[in-house]
Design a protein around this motif. Structure first.
Motif, PDB file in Angstrom:
ATOM      1  N   PHE A   1       7.179   6.326   2.232  1.00  0.00           N
ATOM      2  CA  PHE A   1       6.907   7.892   1.948  1.00  0.00           C
ATOM      3  C   PHE A   1       5.653   8.241   2.362  1.00  0.00           C
ATOM      4  CE2 PHE A   1       4.767   6.113  -1.888  1.00  0.00           C
ATOM      5  CZ  PHE A   1       3.779   6.907  -1.882  1.00  0.00           C
ATOM      6  N   ALA A   2       4.739   7.295   3.165  1.00  0.00           N
ATOM      7  CA  ALA A   2       3.650   7.834   3.732  1.00  0.00           C
ATOM      8  C   ALA A   2       2.846   6.579   4.481  1.00  0.00           C
ATOM      9  CB  ALA A   2       2.560   8.311   2.542  1.00  0.00           C
ATOM     10  N   THR A   3       1.740   6.848   5.099  1.00  0.00           N
ATOM     11  CA  THR A   3       0.956   5.932   5.723  1.00  0.00           C
ATOM     12  C   THR A   3      -0.412   5.952   5.440  1.00  0.00           C
ATOM     13  OG1 THR A   3       2.553   6.002   7.604  1.00  0.00           O
ATOM     14  CG2 THR A   3       0.523   4.878   8.086  1.00  0.00           C
ATOM     15  N   ALA A   4      -1.099   4.946   5.073  1.00  0.00           N
ATOM     16  CA  ALA A   4      -2.361   4.954   4.548  1.00  0.00           C
ATOM     17  C   ALA A   4      -3.343   4.153   5.606  1.00  0.00           C
ATOM     18  CB  ALA A   4      -2.645   4.318   3.248  1.00  0.00           C
ATOM     19  N   PRO A   5      -4.390   4.590   6.014  1.00  0.00           N
ATOM     20  CA  PRO A   5      -5.283   3.885   6.849  1.00  0.00           C
ATOM     21  C   PRO A   5      -5.915   2.739   6.131  1.00  0.00           C
ATOM     22  CG  PRO A   5      -6.421   5.877   6.129  1.00  0.00           C
ATOM     23  CD  PRO A   5      -4.987   5.724   5.531  1.00  0.00           C
ATOM     24  N   VAL A   6      -6.265   1.801   7.089  1.00  0.00           N
ATOM     25  CA  VAL A   6      -6.844   0.709   6.681  1.00  0.00           C
ATOM     26  C   VAL A   6      -8.224   0.480   7.209  1.00  0.00           C
ATOM     27  CG1 VAL A   6      -6.836  -1.977   6.777  1.00  0.00           C
ATOM     28  CG2 VAL A   6      -4.754  -0.781   6.522  1.00  0.00           C
ATOM     29  N   ALA A   7      -9.275   0.647   6.398  1.00  0.00           N
ATOM     30  CA  ALA A   7     -10.587   0.653   6.601  1.00  0.00           C
ATOM     31  C   ALA A   7     -10.908  -0.539   7.615  1.00  0.00           C
ATOM     32  CB  ALA A   7     -11.708   0.672   5.587  1.00  0.00           C
ATOM     33  N   THR A   8     -11.887  -0.354   8.692  1.00  0.00           N
ATOM     34  CA  THR A   8     -12.403  -1.526   9.358  1.00  0.00           C
ATOM     35  C   THR A   8     -13.623  -2.107   8.713  1.00  0.00           C
ATOM     36  OG1 THR A   8     -13.910   0.141  10.577  1.00  0.00           O
ATOM     37  CG2 THR A   8     -11.860  -0.053  11.663  1.00  0.00           C
ATOM     38  N   GLU A   9     -13.913  -3.062   9.159  1.00  0.00           N
ATOM     39  CA  GLU A   9     -14.975  -4.072   8.386  1.00  0.00           C
ATOM     40  C   GLU A   9     -16.185  -3.166   8.691  1.00  0.00           C
ATOM     41  OE1 GLU A   9     -17.431  -8.232   8.977  1.00  0.00           O
ATOM     42  OE2 GLU A   9     -15.461  -7.918   9.945  1.00  0.00           O
ATOM     43  N   LYS A  10     -16.590  -2.473   9.554  1.00  0.00           N
ATOM     44  CA  LYS A  10     -17.643  -1.662   9.996  1.00  0.00           C
ATOM     45  C   LYS A  10     -17.738  -0.579   8.637  1.00  0.00           C
ATOM     46  CE  LYS A  10     -19.957   1.250  13.398  1.00  0.00           C
ATOM     47  NZ  LYS A  10     -19.954   2.094  14.572  1.00  0.00           N
ATOM     48  N   GLN A  11     -16.506   0.121   8.737  1.00  0.00           N
ATOM     49  CA  GLN A  11     -16.317   1.224   7.707  1.00  0.00           C
ATOM     50  C   GLN A  11     -16.779   0.842   6.249  1.00  0.00           C
ATOM     51  OE1 GLN A  11     -12.433   2.328   8.741  1.00  0.00           O
ATOM     52  NE2 GLN A  11     -13.049   4.089  10.017  1.00  0.00           N
ATOM     53  N   LEU A  12     -16.352  -0.477   6.034  1.00  0.00           N
ATOM     54  CA  LEU A  12     -16.580  -0.845   4.650  1.00  0.00           C
ATOM     55  C   LEU A  12     -18.051  -1.229   4.593  1.00  0.00           C
ATOM     56  CD1 LEU A  12     -13.670  -3.459   4.331  1.00  0.00           C
ATOM     57  CD2 LEU A  12     -14.162  -1.247   2.780  1.00  0.00           C
ATOM     58  N   ASP A  13     -18.726  -1.795   5.663  1.00  0.00           N
ATOM     59  CA  ASP A  13     -20.023  -2.121   5.579  1.00  0.00           C
ATOM     60  C   ASP A  13     -20.856  -0.927   5.669  1.00  0.00           C
ATOM     61  OD1 ASP A  13     -19.659  -5.006   5.818  1.00  0.00           O
ATOM     62  OD2 ASP A  13     -20.225  -4.868   7.995  1.00  0.00           O
TER      63      ASP A  13
END
Length: 64
Positions: free
Chosen positions: A35-47
């Protein structure tokens, strides 16, 4: 004022919606349908999120 959408998702980093090069399907467990698509955070975004949160906690303790 922005509106909420339950079919488009974004990661929020430091209060800003950011894109991600990778996404993941969101599945309704009752229907087994996407029903949707969710983004997966990059390692840089998590840091960046961890650094920002750590800074917020440090500033918060200084103001207490």
């Amino acid at each position: 004022m922005s509106t909420l959408s339950f079919d488009t998702f974004a990661n929020i980093l430091n209060g800003v919606a950011v894109d991600s090069p990778t996404s993941h399907d969101v599945i309704n467990p009752a229907t087994k349908q996407k029903f949707a698509t969710a983004p997966v955070a990059t390692e840089k975004q998590l840091d960046e999120a961890v650094v920002h949160r750590s800074e917020e906690r440090r500033v918060g303790k200084e103001c207490s």
